[in-house]
Each structure stands twice: as structure tokens, then as C-alpha cells.
Design an enzyme around this catalytic site. Structure first.
Site, mmCIF file in Angstrom:
data_model
loop_
_atom_site.group_PDB
_atom_site.id
_atom_site.type_symbol
_atom_site.label_atom_id
_atom_site.label_comp_id
_atom_site.label_asym_id
_atom_site.label_seq_id
_atom_site.Cartn_x
_atom_site.Cartn_y
_atom_site.Cartn_z
ATOM 1 N N ASN A 1 10.015 11.430 3.948
ATOM 2 C CA ASN A 1 8.562 11.381 3.774
ATOM 3 C C ASN A 1 8.026 12.695 4.337
ATOM 4 O O ASN A 1 7.944 12.858 5.544
ATOM 5 C CB ASN A 1 7.985 10.177 4.530
ATOM 6 C CG ASN A 1 6.461 10.179 4.518
ATOM 7 O OD1 ASN A 1 5.840 10.977 3.819
ATOM 8 N ND2 ASN A 1 5.855 9.294 5.292
ATOM 9 N N LYS B 1 5.150 13.788 4.300
ATOM 10 C CA LYS B 1 3.753 13.695 4.754
ATOM 11 C C LYS B 1 2.967 14.893 4.212
ATOM 12 O O LYS B 1 3.298 15.384 3.126
ATOM 13 C CB LYS B 1 3.689 13.571 6.280
ATOM 14 C CG LYS B 1 4.590 12.428 6.777
ATOM 15 C CD LYS B 1 4.361 12.032 8.193
ATOM 16 C CE LYS B 1 5.303 10.876 8.553
ATOM 17 N NZ LYS B 1 5.101 10.366 9.893
ATOM 18 N N HIS C 1 1.777 2.942 4.533
ATOM 19 C CA HIS C 1 2.244 3.687 5.709
ATOM 20 C C HIS C 1 1.216 3.516 6.837
ATOM 21 O O HIS C 1 0.002 3.464 6.572
ATOM 22 C CB HIS C 1 2.426 5.170 5.361
ATOM 23 C CG HIS C 1 3.159 5.914 6.436
ATOM 24 N ND1 HIS C 1 2.553 6.327 7.588
ATOM 25 C CD2 HIS C 1 4.470 6.260 6.540
ATOM 26 C CE1 HIS C 1 3.458 6.921 8.370
ATOM 27 N NE2 HIS C 1 4.629 6.891 7.751
ATOM 28 N N GLU D 1 -0.003 5.506 8.810
ATOM 29 C CA GLU D 1 -1.036 6.548 8.850
ATOM 30 C C GLU D 1 -2.152 6.245 7.855
ATOM 31 O O GLU D 1 -3.316 6.594 8.085
ATOM 32 C CB GLU D 1 -0.389 7.925 8.589
ATOM 33 C CG GLU D 1 0.432 8.365 9.806
ATOM 34 C CD GLU D 1 1.626 9.243 9.498
ATOM 35 O OE1 GLU D 1 1.723 9.788 8.382
ATOM 36 O OE2 GLU D 1 2.488 9.387 10.396
ATOM 37 N N GLU E 1 8.579 0.442 10.370
ATOM 38 C CA GLU E 1 8.235 1.658 11.107
ATOM 39 C C GLU E 1 7.343 1.305 12.292
ATOM 40 O O GLU E 1 6.116 1.199 12.132
ATOM 41 C CB GLU E 1 7.494 2.644 10.199
ATOM 42 C CG GLU E 1 8.288 3.110 9.002
ATOM 43 C CD GLU E 1 7.888 4.519 8.563
ATOM 44 O OE1 GLU E 1 8.785 5.346 8.428
ATOM 45 O OE2 GLU E 1 6.690 4.792 8.395
ATOM 46 N N GLY F 1 6.819 9.996 14.888
ATOM 47 C CA GLY F 1 6.442 11.347 15.307
ATOM 48 C C GLY F 1 6.388 11.535 16.815
ATOM 49 O O GLY F 1 5.880 12.542 17.306
ATOM 50 N N SER G 1 11.050 8.456 14.107
ATOM 51 C CA SER G 1 11.881 9.386 14.878
ATOM 52 C C SER G 1 13.376 9.217 14.598
ATOM 53 O O SER G 1 14.192 9.426 15.488
ATOM 54 C CB SER G 1 11.586 9.282 16.378
ATOM 55 O OG SER G 1 10.233 9.633 16.635
HETATM 56 P P1 13P Z 1 9.041 10.648 11.940
HETATM 57 O O1 13P Z 1 10.465 10.585 11.426
HETATM 58 O O2 13P Z 1 8.483 12.050 11.963
HETATM 59 O O3 13P Z 1 8.875 9.928 13.236
HETATM 60 O O4 13P Z 1 8.131 9.879 10.863
HETATM 61 C C1 13P Z 1 8.536 8.621 10.451
HETATM 62 C C2 13P Z 1 7.678 8.204 9.328
HETATM 63 O O5 13P Z 1 6.510 7.919 9.507
HETATM 64 C C3 13P Z 1 8.283 8.148 7.993
HETATM 65 O O6 13P Z 1 7.445 7.534 7.080
#
Ligand code: 13P
Length: 252
Positions: free
Chosen positions: A8, A10, A98, A100, A169, A175, A213
């Protein structure tokens, strides 16, 4: 079950950076496919991926995904991208729900369920994200939260539910460099698997990914858990070597 490693990206990338990253990942892909691999890119770059897949050797082994989709099929919804449009650009997957999007765009369980429905109707596999915040975990609410989030998608999508991918997640692990331990993740995955089993006879073919992560160092132990069928990788999917190490870890 063959595992799925999905990147992903982002809101990262540029034409130049994407080409360099995809060329490096394609060059390092195992000769024999050991797991399914996908990258979920920002919508403006879907066409770039499609074009590169024709010319970059090895890239055709990687599937394309998007990061969001409209809950509506078409019409006066400025700024939205429909599932049919994603299909036009060869998307096999789309991430929905997601954290976010839930957090910064106030997406509700019901909206996420409608997005999954749009994807399924267009023949795209939705990667449905669920996960609890740190406060919810500390309050002992993890199970309730992820079950509520998945229940909305099951309710709206009925027997099609065996066609989705689920991604667990934990919000506190995204992150942050803080990963759920393999045992913590497995415990939640087992809860989600049981919930899917109650909804469909085909729960065993629903992939449940872990995200938060996941990196080159911890991937193997997470992917070794019985109900962890792959990973949804944020930061580490932007580094070719790290992403390739995670792909290799999914083979064993
Ligand atoms: P990270 O791997 O940067 O923690 O992000 C995970 C994520 O949100 C994947 O959709």
C-alpha cells in the site's frame, strides 16, 4: 493457501520514483511464483502501472490495486473514482476501509460495506481493512471492534463474502514501528476466521492479511502463523529490497 503480499503505497510516489521502484521489484521477483503479489498505487498512477507492465520484464507477475473506491456506481460525485474505472485500468484489488480513511474521512462501517459491494460487482477483490485503536485495545475492545467492522461487510455482501480479502491492521501498529506480536495478531485473525466461518462455507479460502509495521525483519514470524495469509505493507513496500524480502518470507 497461497499467500498474498500487497503493498500500500499510500500517498507516495512520482512517475520517476514509481518506475524505478517497480523496475527494481520486478527484477527481483522469484522466477517461480511463490505467493501472490500486488501493489496498491495512488489512482493517478494506475495508467502508468498498466503501461509499464507491458514493457518491464517481470512486472506482469504483480497485480495492480487501488487504495479506495466510490460507494456509488457513477454520476455527480465530484472527485470520486468508481469501481468500473478501476476495472478499466486493470485493477484486481482495491483497499476499502483503511483506518486512515475511517479516521481522516469519517468513513463508517456501512460506507465501507457499500464500497466493498461496488468492488465485488465490478469483479474487483476488495481488501477490507479492520483494526482497533490503542485506546480500544487497552479497553479490551479489540474483538468487538473488528467483529463489528467485518459484520457490516458480511451483512451487505451476503454469500459474496468468500470473495473478499480481509486485512487486520491494528491502528496503533500502522507507521509506528510497533508491530503486533505474531501471537497477538494470530489471536485476532482466529476471531475473524471464526466469524467468516459462521457466514460462509468457504471461509478457508478468504485470505486474512496482517498490516502494521510489517517489515523485512518481522515478516517471517508473522507469516508463519496459521491464520495469517499474507501482509498489507505500507512503508516497507516503498523500498524494493525490503518488499522483496517480505515476498520471499511468504514462500516458506
Ligand atoms: P506500515 O507498514 O507503514 O505500518 O503501514 C501499514 C498499512 O497501513 C498498510 O495498509
Amino acid at each position: 493457501m497461497k499467500k498474498l503480499i500487497a503493498g500500500n503505497w499510500k500517498m507516495n510516489g512520482s512517475l520517476a520514483a514509481n518506475e524505478a521502484l517497480l523496475t527494481a521489484v520486478a527484477a527481483g521477483m522469484p522466477a517461480q511464483p511463490v505467493c501472490a503479489v500486488a501493489v496498491c498505487v495512488p489512482s493517478p498512477y494506475l495508467a502508468q502501472f498498466q503501461a509499464l507492465a507491458l514493457s518491464v520484464r517481470g512486472l506482469s507477475a504483480i497485480d495492480l490495486g487501488a487504495q479506495d473506491v466510490s460507494a456509488k456506481a457513477s454520476g455527480a460525485y465530484t472527485g470520486e473514482v468508481s469501481a468500473a474505472m478501476l476495472k478499466d485500468f486493470g485493477c484486481r484489488y482495491v483497499i476499502v476501509g483503511h483506518s486512515e480513511r475511517r479516521q481522516y474521512h469519517a468513513e463508517t462501517d456501512a460506507l465501507v460495506a457499500e464500497k466493498a459491494q461496488q468492488a465485488l460487482a465490478a469483479g474487483i477483490t476488495p481488501i477490507v481493512c479492520v483494526g482497533e485503536t490503542l485506546a480500544e485495545r487497552e479497553a479490551g475492545q479489540t474483538e468487538n471492534i473488528v467483529k463489528r467492522q467485518l459484520a457490516a461487510v458480511i451483512h451487505t455482501n451476503g454469500h459474496c463474502i468468500s470473495e473478499i480479502v480481509v486485512a487486520y491492521e491494528p491502528v496503533w501498529a500502522i507507521g509506528t514501528g510497533k508491530t503486533a506480536t505474531p501471537e497477538e495478531a494470530q489471536a485476532v485473525h482466529a476471531v475473524l476466521r471464526a466469524q467468516l466461518k459462521a457466514a460462509t462455507d468457504h471461509a478457508d479460502r478468504v485470505k486474512i492479511l496482517y498490516g502494521g509495521s510489517m517489515n523485512a525483519a518481522n515478516a517471517a514470524s508473522l507469516l508463519g502463523q496459521p491464520d495469517i495469509d499474507g501482509g498489507l505493507i505500507g512503508g516497507a513496500s516503498l523500498k524494493a529490497n525490503d518488499f522483496l524480502t517480505i515476498i520471499a518470507a511468504a514462500a516458506v
